[in-house]
Design an enzyme around this catalytic site. Sequence first.
Site, mmCIF file in Angstrom:
data_model
loop_
_atom_site.group_PDB
_atom_site.id
_atom_site.type_symbol
_atom_site.label_atom_id
_atom_site.label_comp_id
_atom_site.label_asym_id
_atom_site.label_seq_id
_atom_site.Cartn_x
_atom_site.Cartn_y
_atom_site.Cartn_z
ATOM 1 N N VAL A 94 0.840 -1.207 0.000
ATOM 2 C CA VAL A 94 0.000 0.000 0.000
ATOM 3 C C VAL A 94 0.871 1.251 0.000
ATOM 4 O O VAL A 94 0.757 2.102 -0.875
ATOM 5 C CB VAL A 94 -0.948 -0.009 1.223
ATOM 6 N N GLU B 25 -7.554 1.756 1.514
ATOM 7 C CA GLU B 25 -7.088 1.331 0.192
ATOM 8 C C GLU B 25 -7.923 0.191 -0.336
ATOM 9 O O GLU B 25 -8.403 -0.611 0.460
ATOM 10 C CB GLU B 25 -5.668 0.786 0.344
ATOM 11 N N LEU C 75 -16.381 -15.010 -7.874
ATOM 12 C CA LEU C 75 -17.224 -16.205 -7.773
ATOM 13 C C LEU C 75 -16.475 -17.430 -8.280
ATOM 14 O O LEU C 75 -17.089 -18.410 -8.679
ATOM 15 C CB LEU C 75 -18.516 -16.022 -8.588
ATOM 16 N N GLU D 9 -3.116 -6.862 -5.039
ATOM 17 C CA GLU D 9 -1.743 -7.180 -5.429
ATOM 18 C C GLU D 9 -1.766 -7.723 -6.853
ATOM 19 O O GLU D 9 -2.670 -8.432 -7.252
ATOM 20 C CB GLU D 9 -1.149 -8.202 -4.463
ATOM 21 N N LYS E 135 -14.143 -0.282 4.490
ATOM 22 C CA LYS E 135 -13.021 -1.160 4.124
ATOM 23 C C LYS E 135 -13.266 -2.580 4.633
ATOM 24 O O LYS E 135 -13.250 -3.540 3.862
ATOM 25 C CB LYS E 135 -11.731 -0.606 4.726
ATOM 26 N N CYS F 116 -5.025 -9.591 3.271
ATOM 27 C CA CYS F 116 -6.213 -8.820 3.632
ATOM 28 C C CYS F 116 -7.430 -9.639 4.025
ATOM 29 O O CYS F 116 -7.934 -9.487 5.142
ATOM 30 C CB CYS F 116 -6.581 -7.892 2.468
ATOM 31 N N GLY G 168 -6.619 -16.417 0.307
ATOM 32 C CA GLY G 168 -5.494 -16.159 1.220
ATOM 33 C C GLY G 168 -5.131 -14.694 1.071
ATOM 34 O O GLY G 168 -5.977 -13.875 0.726
ATOM 35 N N LYS H 46 -7.331 -11.620 7.325
ATOM 36 C CA LYS H 46 -7.122 -10.668 8.444
ATOM 37 C C LYS H 46 -8.377 -9.817 8.664
ATOM 38 O O LYS H 46 -8.861 -9.673 9.778
ATOM 39 C CB LYS H 46 -5.931 -9.794 8.079
HETATM 40 C C1 UDX Z 1 -7.922 -7.994 -1.803
HETATM 41 C C2 UDX Z 1 -9.044 -7.084 -2.274
HETATM 42 O O1 UDX Z 1 -9.467 -7.508 -3.563
HETATM 43 C C3 UDX Z 1 -8.554 -5.641 -2.346
HETATM 44 O O2 UDX Z 1 -9.610 -4.786 -2.712
HETATM 45 C C4 UDX Z 1 -8.026 -5.240 -0.973
HETATM 46 O O3 UDX Z 1 -7.516 -3.912 -1.011
HETATM 47 C C5 UDX Z 1 -6.921 -6.178 -0.544
HETATM 48 O O4 UDX Z 1 -7.386 -7.536 -0.551
HETATM 49 P P1 UDX Z 1 -5.781 -9.130 -2.770
HETATM 50 O O5 UDX Z 1 -5.777 -9.813 -1.430
HETATM 51 O O6 UDX Z 1 -4.524 -8.517 -3.280
HETATM 52 O O7 UDX Z 1 -6.914 -7.951 -2.760
HETATM 53 O O8 UDX Z 1 -6.198 -10.233 -3.852
HETATM 54 P P2 UDX Z 1 -7.564 -10.706 -4.508
HETATM 55 O O9 UDX Z 1 -7.366 -10.651 -5.964
HETATM 56 O O10 UDX Z 1 -8.714 -9.991 -3.921
HETATM 57 O O11 UDX Z 1 -7.638 -12.257 -4.072
HETATM 58 C C6 UDX Z 1 -7.647 -12.570 -2.697
HETATM 59 C C7 UDX Z 1 -7.730 -14.097 -2.566
HETATM 60 O O12 UDX Z 1 -9.016 -14.568 -3.027
HETATM 61 C C8 UDX Z 1 -6.686 -14.848 -3.379
HETATM 62 O O13 UDX Z 1 -6.183 -15.929 -2.598
HETATM 63 C C9 UDX Z 1 -7.466 -15.390 -4.568
HETATM 64 O O14 UDX Z 1 -6.930 -16.624 -5.038
HETATM 65 C C10 UDX Z 1 -8.835 -15.629 -3.944
HETATM 66 N N1 UDX Z 1 -9.931 -15.572 -4.912
HETATM 67 C C11 UDX Z 1 -10.202 -14.392 -5.544
HETATM 68 C C12 UDX Z 1 -10.721 -16.708 -5.113
HETATM 69 O O15 UDX Z 1 -10.457 -17.769 -4.540
HETATM 70 N N2 UDX Z 1 -11.769 -16.630 -5.962
HETATM 71 C C13 UDX Z 1 -12.079 -15.473 -6.626
HETATM 72 O O16 UDX Z 1 -13.039 -15.471 -7.389
HETATM 73 C C14 UDX Z 1 -11.265 -14.320 -6.421
#
Ligand code: UDX
Length: 429
Positions: free
Chosen positions: A11, A151, A250, A155, A204, A260, A257, A263
């Site tokens: 961030v 935010e 979906l 990632e 958030k 964010c 994992g 947590k």
């Molecule tokens: C997330 C939020 O999307 C973002 O808005 C926030 O600021 C931070 O946390 P991030 O953790 O970087 O972002 O990744 P994201 O793309 O959201 O995926 C999070 C997890 O969900 C990953 O482990 C991903 O594999 C999983 N995921 C995501 C699924 O299993 N299925 C999905 O359809 C989408």
Amino acid sequence: MKVTFIGHGYVGLVTAAVFADFGNTVYVIGHTKEKIDNLKKGIIPIFESGLAELVRKNVDAGRLHFTLDYTPAIPHSDIVFIAVGTPPLATGEADLSTIFEVVEKIGKHLSGYTVVATKSTVPVRTNRKIREILDKEKKKDASFDLASTPEFLREGTAISDTLAPDRVVIGTDSERAQKVLVELHKPIETQIILTNIETAEMIKYASNSFLATKISYANAIAKLSELTGADGLKVLEGMGMDNRINNKFLSPGAGYGGSCFPKDVQALISISREYGYDFGLLREVERINQEAIMDIVQKAEKMLSTLEGKTVGILGLAFKPNTDDMRDAPSIDIIRELLDRGAKVKAYDPEAVKVAATKIKGIEFAKSAREAVEGADILLLLTEWNDFRKMDPGEIKKLMRGKAVVDARNIWDPSEMRKLGFEYIGVGR
Ligand code: UDX
């Protein structure tokens, strides 16, 4: 404007580089000399495409400065953003120790009027504590207002998410702070929601927890589809065509994992409990996620009848593609369970091996995808890197000893895989 960021993780570093690129003078304060020295040389501690170039460009332009020292940065900064980590404690509550540490230093260096904005996701009542510390530490002639500017960057797409967010959330009780923050965000063409601090923080937590809920709901529907013989991906595709649902977040798989979702879901559950509300829905979201992670091991064991002494090839360790981040990666729990059941594990990831080696012991880290699948009795696809999509499954089959594949992110086509002689199982298919 003159802006300071405390913290240079995903961030802090991304947002600082973007705001420097808008023409602001930006200071980034860290607390590890080696990391700060590297950043000055354009060596970035995280894998995020486009970030090294953006940092380099703004350091060269003299807009972006890295320092350990609060003195050149804080005084006369229009805004100081707190962007340090708030990892979960064992109890699930956010660990705020680093926040309070840096707030004390900020207080000591404040001069003139400064907006102190938290970017880190913090529990609702944290800002009252921050105010107390700043009031105690600051010099008489310094003044400040607090704000929360959470935010929503992901990632792997952090820069584009910062340049073109769906919304900017500005939470503050001060007109003056609101004006300063609106001014800073002017170059970003998007809707702005102006509210108070508590509401900004709740937006958030509520947003991330809802996205996690969508994922767990998709995993539950996938599991039910497997049990009833429905095609889970088709069910979810059919759902996603309804624009009230939409097809994002979906995708069923090995669960969510990252730094964010786990947590923020835990934090919202514990904040709710503190205020006397049992957020049972989110406890279920967590339970379903754990179940989705463990189901990958169950499926592997069922295909081989035992994991004892078997060689498991793993493709993908990072919690998602296009990052090296292993925080709360499902692969960690999956590998621990595989080892507990007596399997031997060889794993490969295009970017995360270095970080993974600090979190996962007792396995072999392969230097290539080929090496990871060579001689494996079973292959687990845990992260949907494009590198793996491009692999020739026929080639994989020749390299493996066995023919079982658990595709935990549904990247391969089941009928094609079965035609090649694989015993293939995905999630929800
Ligand atoms: C997330 C939020 O999307 C973002 O808005 C926030 O600021 C931070 O946390 P991030 O953790 O970087 O972002 O990744 P994201 O793309 O959201 O995926 C999070 C997890 O969900 C990953 O482990 C991903 O594999 C999983 N995921 C995501 C699924 O299993 N299925 C999905 O359809 C989408």
